[in-house]
Design a protein around this motif. Structure first.
Motif, mmCIF file in Angstrom:
data_model
loop_
_atom_site.group_PDB
_atom_site.id
_atom_site.type_symbol
_atom_site.label_atom_id
_atom_site.label_comp_id
_atom_site.label_asym_id
_atom_site.label_seq_id
_atom_site.Cartn_x
_atom_site.Cartn_y
_atom_site.Cartn_z
ATOM 1 N N LEU A 197 -29.383 3.667 1.236
ATOM 2 C CA LEU A 197 -29.463 2.203 1.247
ATOM 3 C C LEU A 197 -28.106 1.578 1.538
ATOM 4 O O LEU A 197 -28.016 0.531 2.140
ATOM 5 C CB LEU A 197 -29.991 1.704 -0.109
ATOM 6 C CG LEU A 197 -31.415 2.159 -0.456
ATOM 7 C CD1 LEU A 197 -31.782 1.727 -1.869
ATOM 8 C CD2 LEU A 197 -32.424 1.607 0.552
ATOM 9 N N ASP A 198 -27.036 2.226 1.077
ATOM 10 C CA ASP A 198 -25.707 1.638 1.195
ATOM 11 C C ASP A 198 -24.671 2.746 1.423
ATOM 12 O O ASP A 198 -24.181 3.342 0.468
ATOM 13 C CB ASP A 198 -25.386 0.870 -0.099
ATOM 14 C CG ASP A 198 -23.966 0.308 -0.080
ATOM 15 O OD1 ASP A 198 -23.291 0.401 0.971
ATOM 16 O OD2 ASP A 198 -23.542 -0.208 -1.127
ATOM 17 N N PRO A 199 -24.341 3.024 2.683
ATOM 18 C CA PRO A 199 -23.414 4.114 2.973
ATOM 19 C C PRO A 199 -22.027 3.888 2.341
ATOM 20 O O PRO A 199 -21.257 4.824 2.177
ATOM 21 C CB PRO A 199 -23.312 4.118 4.507
ATOM 22 C CG PRO A 199 -24.410 3.253 5.002
ATOM 23 C CD PRO A 199 -24.803 2.332 3.893
ATOM 24 N N GLN A 200 -21.731 2.650 1.994
ATOM 25 C CA GLN A 200 -20.437 2.340 1.380
ATOM 26 C C GLN A 200 -20.500 2.463 -0.139
ATOM 27 O O GLN A 200 -19.550 2.087 -0.824
ATOM 28 C CB GLN A 200 -20.009 0.913 1.748
ATOM 29 C CG GLN A 200 -19.752 0.713 3.240
ATOM 30 C CD GLN A 200 -18.558 1.544 3.709
ATOM 31 O OE1 GLN A 200 -17.538 1.570 3.060
ATOM 32 N NE2 GLN A 200 -18.717 2.231 4.839
ATOM 33 N N ALA A 201 -21.626 2.941 -0.666
ATOM 34 C CA ALA A 201 -21.834 2.945 -2.120
ATOM 35 C C ALA A 201 -20.689 3.627 -2.864
ATOM 36 O O ALA A 201 -20.199 3.102 -3.863
ATOM 37 C CB ALA A 201 -23.158 3.622 -2.458
ATOM 38 N N LEU A 202 -20.254 4.782 -2.362
ATOM 39 C CA LEU A 202 -19.219 5.532 -3.074
ATOM 40 C C LEU A 202 -17.910 4.738 -3.117
ATOM 41 O O LEU A 202 -17.278 4.606 -4.170
ATOM 42 C CB LEU A 202 -19.015 6.891 -2.389
ATOM 43 C CG LEU A 202 -18.049 7.854 -3.062
ATOM 44 C CD1 LEU A 202 -18.408 8.090 -4.526
ATOM 45 C CD2 LEU A 202 -18.030 9.190 -2.315
ATOM 46 N N ARG A 203 -17.541 4.164 -1.986
ATOM 47 C CA ARG A 203 -16.319 3.358 -1.909
ATOM 48 C C ARG A 203 -16.397 2.181 -2.898
ATOM 49 O O ARG A 203 -15.467 1.909 -3.656
ATOM 50 C CB ARG A 203 -16.143 2.839 -0.475
ATOM 51 C CG ARG A 203 -14.867 2.063 -0.231
ATOM 52 C CD ARG A 203 -14.844 1.525 1.199
ATOM 53 N NE ARG A 203 -14.888 2.602 2.183
ATOM 54 C CZ ARG A 203 -13.797 3.235 2.639
ATOM 55 N NH1 ARG A 203 -12.607 2.891 2.207
ATOM 56 N NH2 ARG A 203 -13.913 4.195 3.519
ATOM 57 N N ALA A 241 -13.133 7.401 -2.107
ATOM 58 C CA ALA A 241 -12.858 7.127 -3.525
ATOM 59 C C ALA A 241 -11.393 6.808 -3.809
ATOM 60 O O ALA A 241 -11.073 6.318 -4.881
ATOM 61 C CB ALA A 241 -13.308 8.310 -4.381
ATOM 62 N N GLN A 242 -10.492 7.093 -2.855
ATOM 63 C CA GLN A 242 -9.053 6.837 -3.032
ATOM 64 C C GLN A 242 -8.579 7.230 -4.435
ATOM 65 O O GLN A 242 -8.186 6.388 -5.250
ATOM 66 C CB GLN A 242 -8.744 5.357 -2.745
ATOM 67 C CG GLN A 242 -8.884 4.990 -1.273
ATOM 68 C CD GLN A 242 -7.847 5.723 -0.395
ATOM 69 O OE1 GLN A 242 -6.674 5.815 -0.732
ATOM 70 N NE2 GLN A 242 -8.286 6.291 0.726
ATOM 71 N N PRO A 243 -8.559 8.535 -4.727
ATOM 72 C CA PRO A 243 -8.222 8.982 -6.079
ATOM 73 C C PRO A 243 -6.757 8.730 -6.435
ATOM 74 O O PRO A 243 -5.901 8.703 -5.546
ATOM 75 C CB PRO A 243 -8.489 10.491 -6.011
ATOM 76 C CG PRO A 243 -8.275 10.838 -4.573
ATOM 77 C CD PRO A 243 -8.776 9.662 -3.794
ATOM 78 N N SER A 244 -6.488 8.550 -7.726
ATOM 79 C CA SER A 244 -5.091 8.517 -8.144
ATOM 80 C C SER A 244 -4.592 9.916 -8.477
ATOM 81 O O SER A 244 -3.408 10.178 -8.463
ATOM 82 C CB SER A 244 -4.880 7.558 -9.316
ATOM 83 O OG SER A 244 -5.923 7.653 -10.234
ATOM 84 N N VAL A 245 -5.539 10.822 -8.769
ATOM 85 C CA VAL A 245 -5.180 12.223 -9.017
ATOM 86 C C VAL A 245 -6.170 13.123 -8.277
ATOM 87 O O VAL A 245 -7.370 12.866 -8.290
ATOM 88 C CB VAL A 245 -5.231 12.546 -10.538
ATOM 89 C CG1 VAL A 245 -5.103 14.038 -10.771
ATOM 90 C CG2 VAL A 245 -4.142 11.797 -11.288
#
Lengths: 394, 240
Positions: free
Chosen positions: A25-31, A107-111
């Protein structure tokens, strides 16, 4: 409802379908779901689920943590985990190494925790060097990420080296068979004790910030903390030190991180014992040569009989050539039962390893065939999953 | 050769050992020992010279980079090529068939010279061949059906000096028709599994070539049963 459906259809523990629908439904969901959270990603060939659970426990000291406990380690599993706890300020996610680049970008993780890289399901996952290259490419571009990397693993070191910030952990574990040649220039890697260096380029073992040492960790401030884990094996000590280094980066004090993560005793059914007609069977999961090699070290501590369960379904990898990379010779002199859908392939391997064995394809019956007392059961992925499900039913 | 120990060189397992290729050396070693023939495995790692005095050489499969490095190493230390001139027995699996040939061309269309031990050229095929394989041994080389697991993108064309090892009935092999190559005492195949645990008759053929003596059959029930199961599984693949 779709989670129920997923369980009904036997597609796993129900952690996937909800996420799969959301992603459709939303390919950007994870972001979208990851934004604004402190995200830690955990990847590598072995120890992902255990390290993720340890890190989530430790980070729990700071606040609510969203995490994919069930080992649903692909993007739909991440979406499910994050959707369930939209208000959690922290997320600790186990990531399949093949999906790591896409997940890290979203997800642009910090770690990011890089445990180890070795051969695993070559017909499905692909070859180690391809994975190393894809991790290296994405990691060098992550803006605000600290990478926690195992410097005793040549492939991990190469993948992490170009990151903006790296914390190196000496884990004392390493599978050397996939790193004879440098992942950067191809020349031979030379080992001298724990130190390793490329004979041509500047890739070499970095000086570790954290050290795993005989059931203890040595922190960057030189303090020494006893781990006292409930989980067995040197590789779980390595997982614990990696998790502690990551938790510390997110702001958890060292002692508190260790106190919390040492409580982990059962990782999605692994290491737990099931009692079956007087036999206490400890369930161990091993999926690839490096994992089996470590697990055989753990079962060596006691001379209990062993049931080895091998399947070769899609999720296991259909090619069983890897059985010949596992040092089954170490089981000589012990009572062994070959089990699983591919028990016969294992029996051939054991025959040539000169390990006496019987063949009982049904793992429950294999346990029953042994004398009353403790039994070690080592199973690969789908074999382990099925065994756990049956143990829960009985 | 019967007066001394039969030496099996396991060549560059750290580069070309991606698919359990160690198993081929173990099978040769045990099948000799169990028959009272003295044998040993000599492991030759990357960076070490290749001995030219071994009786059997086993070369395994590997990734593209590893394969290029292996060719370079075998050129710098030409013990294997000298042993072939002397008449040594050689088994080359997967990457082995490509690097023993005249040349191999990758998906990037760069052609690399091979060692020229086999009259063949290899190139990248359109799709990766993955799955169970069955093939009928050519020229009555050995008994039974050849079984194995393939996972490769390479396709191989044989020249007049090389003969196919077998004819494919299920799977792809060299080109969908032929599987592997035989030239002198060199045997090449695309099959993993590894190939010798799956095919004891092929293992014994190599042992007979290397020792110059006939060996008695060796009855291993697990091997017989595994072959039956794999043949059945591959047969099902054929029906799909």
């Amino acid at each position: 409802m779709s989670s129920k459906l997923s369980q009904k259809m036997g597609l796993g523990a129900g952690g996937m379908i909800g996420g799969r629908v959301a992603l459709k439904l939303d390919p950007q969901a994870l972001r979208r779901l990851a934004s604004g959270k402190h995200v830690a990603l955990v990847t590598g060939t072995n120890g992902k689920t255990t390290s993720t659970m340890m890190l989530a426990r430790a980070v729990g000291a700071l606040g609510e943590v969203a995490t994919n406990h069930s080992g649903a380690n692909m993007p739909d599993g991440h979406v499910t985990a994050l959707s369930k706890q939209p208000d959690a300020p922290y997320a600790v996610l186990e990531v399949d190494e093949g999906y790591f680049p896409a997940v890290a970008v979203a997800a642009q993780p910090s770690v990011a925790v890089l445990l180890n890289l070795s051969r695993d399901q070559l017909d499905r996952v692909g070859e180690v060097r391809t994975i190393e290259r894809s991790l290296r490419d994405v990691i060098s571009g992550l803006q605000n990420c600290t990478v926690i990397a195992n410097c005793d693993d040549v492939m991990v070191t190469s993948a992490a080296k170009d990151a903006r910030r790296v914390v190196w952990v000496a884990t004392g574990t390493g599978w050397h068979q996939d790193s004879a040649s440098c992942p950067r220039c191809g020349e031979p890697i030379r080992w001298q004790g724990e130190h390793w260096t490329c004979t041509h380029c500047d890739l070499a073992r970095p000086k570790p910030d954290w050290v795993t040492s005989n059931g203890h960790l040595i922190a960057p401030n030189a303090s020494k903390v006893e781990l006292k884990l409930r989980l067995p094996g040197v590789f779980n000590q390595a997982n614990a030190v990696m998790a502690t280094a990551a938790a510390t980066k997110l702001g958890v004090p060292i002692e508190e991180a260790v106190r919390r993560l040492r409580g982990v005793s059962n990782v999605a059914g692994r290491y737990r014992s099931i009692i079956r007609s007087g036999r206490a069977a400890r369930l161990l999961l091993s999926k690839n040569p490096a994992g089996w090699s470590e697990t055989l070290t753990v079962v060596k501590e006691a001379e209990h009989p062993a049931v080895l369960v091998i399947n070769a379904n899609e999720a296991d990898g259909r090619d069983l050539s890897w059985l010949w990379d596992v040092p089954f010779e170490r089981l000589r002199g012990r009572r062994v039962v070959a089990s699983g859908e591919r028990a016969t392939d294992l029996a051939v391997r054991l025959t040539y390893a000169e390990v006496e064995h019987t063949i009982v394809p049904d793992p429950m019956k294999a346990i029953d065939s042994l004398p009353i007392g403790p039994v070690e059961v080592i199973a690969n992925y789908t074999a382990f999953r099925d065994l756990n499900a049956r143990a829960a039913d009985e | 050769m019967s007066e001394s120990t039969v030496q099996i060189a396991l060549v560059l397992p750290d580069l070309l050992g991606t698919y359990g290729d160690f198993g081929n050396a173990v099978v040769l070693d045990k099948r000799m020992k169990w028959r009272g023939i003295s044998s040993e495995i000599v492991t030759v790692n990357f960076g070490e010279p290749v001995p030219e005095t071994c009786d059997i050489y086993v070369v395994g499969g590997g990734e593209d980079t590893a394969q290029t490095l292996a060719v370079r190493h075998l050129r710098e230390h030409p013990g294997l090529q000298r042993a072939v001139t002397r008449g040594a027995t050689v088994l080359g699996v997967c990457a082995g068939i490509q690097i023993f040939g005249e040349s191999f061309t990758r998906a990037d269309e760069i052609t690399h010279p091979g060692l020229g031990l086999i009259d063949s050229t290899s190139h990248a095929g359109g799709s990766r061949a993955i799955g169970e394989v069955l093939a009928k041994p050519a020229h009555g080389l050995f008994d039974g059906v050849l079984t194995g697991f393939e996972n490769h993108q390479g396709r191989t064309v044989l020249g007049p000096a090389a003969r196919p090892l077998a004819h494919v009935t299920v799977g792809t092999g060299n080109d969908g028709k032929n599987e592997g190559a035989v030239q002198g005492k060199i045997v090449c195949t695309y099959l993993h599994g590894p190939v010798l645990p799956r095919n004891p008759a092929l293992a014994d053929m190599l042992i007979e070539w290397a020792t110059g003596r006939k060996v008695e059959p060796l009855e291993l029930p697990a091997v017989t049963q595994m072959r039956a199961e794999r043949l059945k599984a591959a047969g099902q693949r054929a029906e799909v």
